[in-house]
Write an enzyme that holds these catalytic residues in place. Sequence first.
Site, PDB file in Angstrom:
ATOM      1  N   PRO A   2       3.050   8.291  -2.045  1.00  0.00           N
ATOM      2  CA  PRO A   2       3.380   8.273  -1.151  1.00  0.00           C
ATOM      3  C   PRO A   2       5.388   7.375  -0.376  1.00  0.00           C
ATOM      4  CG  PRO A   2       1.119   7.996  -0.519  1.00  0.00           C
ATOM      5  CD  PRO A   2       1.402   7.763  -2.306  1.00  0.00           C
ATOM      6  N   GLU A   3       6.284   8.024   0.547  1.00  0.00           N
ATOM      7  CA  GLU A   3       6.517   7.708   0.743  1.00  0.00           C
ATOM      8  C   GLU A   3       7.474   6.978   1.988  1.00  0.00           C
ATOM      9  OE1 GLU A   3      10.560   9.945  -0.843  1.00  0.00           O
ATOM     10  OE2 GLU A   3       9.021  10.262  -3.008  1.00  0.00           O
TER      11      GLU A   3
END
Length: 276
Positions: A2-3
Amino acid sequence: MPELPEVETTRRGIAPHLLGQSIANVIIRNPSLRWPIPGNLPELLAGLTIQAVTRRAKYLLLDCGAGILIFHLGMSGSLRILPYSVMQSMEPPLKHDHFDLILSNQTVLRLRDPRRFGAVLWHTGDILQHPLLMNLGPEPLTADFNAQQLFEKTRECRASIKQMLMNSHVVVGIGNIYANEALFLAGINPKIAAGRIGMTRYEKLVQAVKQILQLAIEAGGSSLRDFVNSDGNPGYFQQQYWVYGRGGECCKKCDHEIKQIRQSQRSSFYCPRCQH
């Protein structure tokens, strides 16, 4: 992993369910994450009220007044909102459901993390002085991230511009996906040394970073491997990719072949004709 858009999507999803709610109970099923979950969290958190749900870089911060609960989703983590009745009957804890925060309104915030690279930590005092946060660069969607700042940071820098965009001491939250996409939008080859890029091109790059991240947040992030939002739904930004994951395919702008290379153990995708 996840960014920033995925973490911001998660924050926006969980905040309405948590704000103003007091904590009734904490369940730790497996404390062995990237850093051990503090064993005394149930005693520390009982009765506290969640006053704010914020984000710094890829860290989610729950301000409980007496301290701040820090979440990091690691490589594969997700936070889900569940009714307590569902937790007891229809959706019992699974193998990778390591942590539950149970609120007085019978809502459950559950951390699911198959790879266990995430984190649940507790901090009292100034959160910006926490060792994990104190040396981070500016947020990319704020005015603190600008062409002048980026230009000054990269003078005499021989590292590639792609590497610099992914350096959390330069700017936070820009992972591999969004670095590729922003560089394409700005027309900059990911292999160019950051120190060779001038102010005008940095102005385009900063604008591209902000545009790509905003679009990704609006789309609910990207769903690669394990990411889902707080409702268990995937993000859809991957349907808008210009270059990421499209090696060997035709550029959507010029029909030239998208190239794939390796940079610092990560895949980079770019169009040699559009990016120079």
